[in-house]
Scaffold this motif. Structure first.
Motif, short mmCIF file in Angstrom:
data_model
loop_
_atom_site.label_atom_id
_atom_site.label_comp_id
_atom_site.label_asym_id
_atom_site.label_seq_id
_atom_site.Cartn_x
_atom_site.Cartn_y
_atom_site.Cartn_z
N CYS A 1 16.53 32.68 -13.64
CA CYS A 1 16.40 33.94 -12.91
C CYS A 1 16.82 35.17 -13.71
CB CYS A 1 17.19 33.88 -11.59
SG CYS A 1 16.37 32.88 -10.37
N GLU B 1 7.64 32.43 -15.14
CA GLU B 1 8.11 31.34 -14.27
C GLU B 1 9.63 31.36 -14.10
OE1 GLU B 1 6.32 28.92 -12.44
OE2 GLU B 1 4.80 30.42 -12.89
N GLU B 2 10.35 31.57 -15.20
CA GLU B 2 11.81 31.51 -15.15
C GLU B 2 12.44 32.72 -14.47
OE1 GLU B 2 13.32 30.81 -19.08
OE2 GLU B 2 12.58 28.75 -19.11
N SER B 3 11.73 33.82 -14.42
CA SER B 3 12.33 35.03 -13.86
C SER B 3 11.74 35.42 -12.50
CB SER B 3 12.20 36.19 -14.84
OG SER B 3 10.84 36.43 -15.14
N GLU B 4 10.77 34.68 -12.03
CA GLU B 4 10.13 35.00 -10.75
C GLU B 4 11.15 35.03 -9.61
OE1 GLU B 4 6.20 33.69 -8.23
OE2 GLU B 4 7.05 32.28 -9.66
N CYS B 5 12.10 34.12 -9.62
CA CYS B 5 13.06 34.02 -8.53
C CYS B 5 13.99 35.24 -8.45
CB CYS B 5 13.88 32.74 -8.65
SG CYS B 5 14.75 32.58 -10.21
N MET B 6 14.12 35.99 -9.52
CA MET B 6 15.02 37.15 -9.48
C MET B 6 14.37 38.37 -8.83
SD MET B 6 15.27 38.56 -13.34
CE MET B 6 14.85 40.26 -13.46
N GLY C 1 13.35 38.86 -5.93
CA GLY C 1 13.86 39.13 -4.60
C GLY C 1 15.23 39.79 -4.60
#
Length: 180
Positions: free
Chosen positions: A25, A110-115, A117
């Motif tokens: 993230c 992909e690895e930073s998509e969750c951040m 939000g």
């Protein structure tokens, strides 16, 4: 006693491995630097035969200069991924570097998509239009010039500038494992 020592050493090595892995993230600065270097090295200098096709595109620097720089970087990576999602990529570039470049861009997204939000985007909405226009212009150059080699060189020049700007001016928004 030896089994107990080996067990403790194994447990310690497992913990070291887990805690040394990149944090999810977050945009990783080293990967952004690697994408810049790959893009720079896959094609060499801007070709002289393409100078007439070189066009000016206003770079939206203000999109990156705010508390929502991480969002702008993330959106930039998504736009780069979209540009390179075609099957009309230049064959004159180093294909191994090109594939590696695409893989790293995809990994970063992909690895930073969750951040996305948790990033403060209140001031980003105003800046987002500049970024959309910039990448829309880049895509238009590719289409207008039928994905020619020179059109891709213009794209590469613009993306190099963009990645360099990110590295120089928004590095605080990136995760750096070892700052050098």
């Amino acid at each position: 006693m030896a089994i107990q020592t080996i067990t403790w050493i194994s447990a310690f090595l497992c913990l070291v491995q887990v805690f040394s892995m990149p944090m999810p993230c977050q945009l990783q600065g080293q990967l952004v630097r690697t994408t810049h270097n790959l893009l720079r090295d896959m094609g060499g200098h801007f070709p002289l035969e393409c100078l007439q096709e070189n066009v000016f595109m206003a770079f939206p620097a203000t999109a990156f200069l705010s508390s929502s720089a991480a969002k702008a970087i993330y959106e930039t990576l998504k736009n780069i991924d979209t540009l390179f999602g075609t099957d009309k990529l230049p064959t004159m570039w180093d294909q191994q570097k090109l594939e590696y470049f695409q893989n790293i861009i995809y990994r970063q997204i992909e690895e930073s998509e969750c951040m996305m939000g948790i990033v403060d985007t209140r001031d980003y909405l105003v800046r987002e239009n500049g970024l959309k226009t910039y990448f829309g212009n880049i895509a238009a150059v590719l289409k207008e010039k039928n994905f020619s080699y020179c059109a891709w060189e213009v794209v590469r020049k613009e993306l190099l500038y963009t990645l360099e700007f990110i590295l120089k001016h928004t590095s605080d928004s990136l995760l750096w494992s070892n700052r050098t």
